[in-house]
Design a protein around this motif. Structure first.
Motif, PDB file in Angstrom:
ATOM      1  N   ASP A  58       0.833  -1.080   0.212  1.00 11.19           N
ATOM      2  CA  ASP A  58      -0.069  -0.130   0.184  1.00 11.19           C
ATOM      3  C   ASP A  58       0.987   1.216  -0.099  1.00 11.19           C
ATOM      4  OD1 ASP A  58      -2.703   1.282   0.328  1.00 11.19           O
ATOM      5  OD2 ASP A  58      -1.805   1.807   2.067  1.00 11.19           O
ATOM      6  N   THR A  59       0.423   2.253  -0.837  1.00 12.58           N
ATOM      7  CA  THR A  59       1.254   3.476  -0.821  1.00 12.58           C
ATOM      8  C   THR A  59       1.425   4.181   0.777  1.00 12.58           C
ATOM      9  OG1 THR A  59       0.565   3.928  -3.014  1.00 12.58           O
ATOM     10  CG2 THR A  59       1.325   5.592  -2.279  1.00 12.58           C
ATOM     11  N   CYS A  60       0.371   4.217   1.212  1.00 18.56           N
ATOM     12  CA  CYS A  60       0.518   5.133   2.573  1.00 18.56           C
ATOM     13  C   CYS A  60       1.063   4.052   3.746  1.00 18.56           C
ATOM     14  CB  CYS A  60      -0.718   5.544   2.907  1.00 18.56           C
ATOM     15  SG  CYS A  60      -1.326   6.797   1.857  1.00 18.56           S
ATOM     16  N   ASN A  61       1.205   2.851   3.685  1.00 15.31           N
ATOM     17  CA  ASN A  61       1.788   2.121   4.510  1.00 15.31           C
ATOM     18  C   ASN A  61       2.347   0.748   3.960  1.00 15.31           C
ATOM     19  OD1 ASN A  61       2.535   0.652   6.961  1.00 15.31           O
ATOM     20  ND2 ASN A  61       0.420   1.178   7.939  1.00 15.31           N
ATOM     21  N   PRO A  62       3.661   0.863   3.867  1.00 10.77           N
ATOM     22  CA  PRO A  62       4.331  -0.145   3.028  1.00 10.77           C
ATOM     23  C   PRO A  62       4.332  -1.509   3.780  1.00 10.77           C
ATOM     24  CG  PRO A  62       6.033   1.410   3.612  1.00 10.77           C
ATOM     25  CD  PRO A  62       4.635   1.916   4.063  1.00 10.77           C
ATOM     26  N   ARG A  63       3.946  -1.487   5.014  1.00 12.74           N
ATOM     27  CA  ARG A  63       3.769  -3.021   5.744  1.00 12.74           C
ATOM     28  C   ARG A  63       2.617  -3.550   5.229  1.00 12.74           C
ATOM     29  NH1 ARG A  63       3.950  -1.463  11.815  1.00 12.74           N
ATOM     30  NH2 ARG A  63       3.428  -3.701  11.874  1.00 12.74           N
ATOM     31  N   PHE A  64       1.681  -3.178   4.804  1.00 12.77           N
ATOM     32  CA  PHE A  64       0.506  -3.800   4.540  1.00 12.77           C
ATOM     33  C   PHE A  64       0.182  -4.105   3.029  1.00 12.77           C
ATOM     34  CE2 PHE A  64      -0.066  -1.684   8.683  1.00 12.77           C
ATOM     35  CZ  PHE A  64      -0.504  -2.606   9.308  1.00 12.77           C
TER      36      PHE A  64
END
Length: 79
Positions: A58-64
């Motif tokens: 995901d662009t806003c949260n690379p962990r997910f």
């Protein structure tokens, strides 16, 4: 490996079986994620009916990786 960073989207990527030469035939799937909200980063051919798909983070949260959005074309009826 599977830990490689996937930076961009697959764009009209035709997946051919290993060793196949020539024009794509019906059943050689074409994956595309080159559009807004597309996030398919890589496709590996396993068998005619099995592919490993690697989704970009995901662009806003690379962990997910909580969603996926891509298209598939050139599918044959039994596939």
């Amino acid at each position: 490996g599977s830990d490689d960073i996937i930076a961009g989207n697959v764009s009209k990527y035709t997946v051919l079986p290993p060793g196949y030469c020539g024009q794509p035939k019906k059943g050689h799937l074409i994956f595309d994620a080159c559009f807004e909200s597309g996030n398919l980063g890589r496709v590996d051919h396993i068998t005619e009916f099995e592919y490993d798909l690697f989704i970009r983070p995901d662009t806003c949260n690379p962990r997910f990786r909580v969603w996926f959005n891509f298209t598939v074309e050139n599918v044959k009826e039994s596939q």
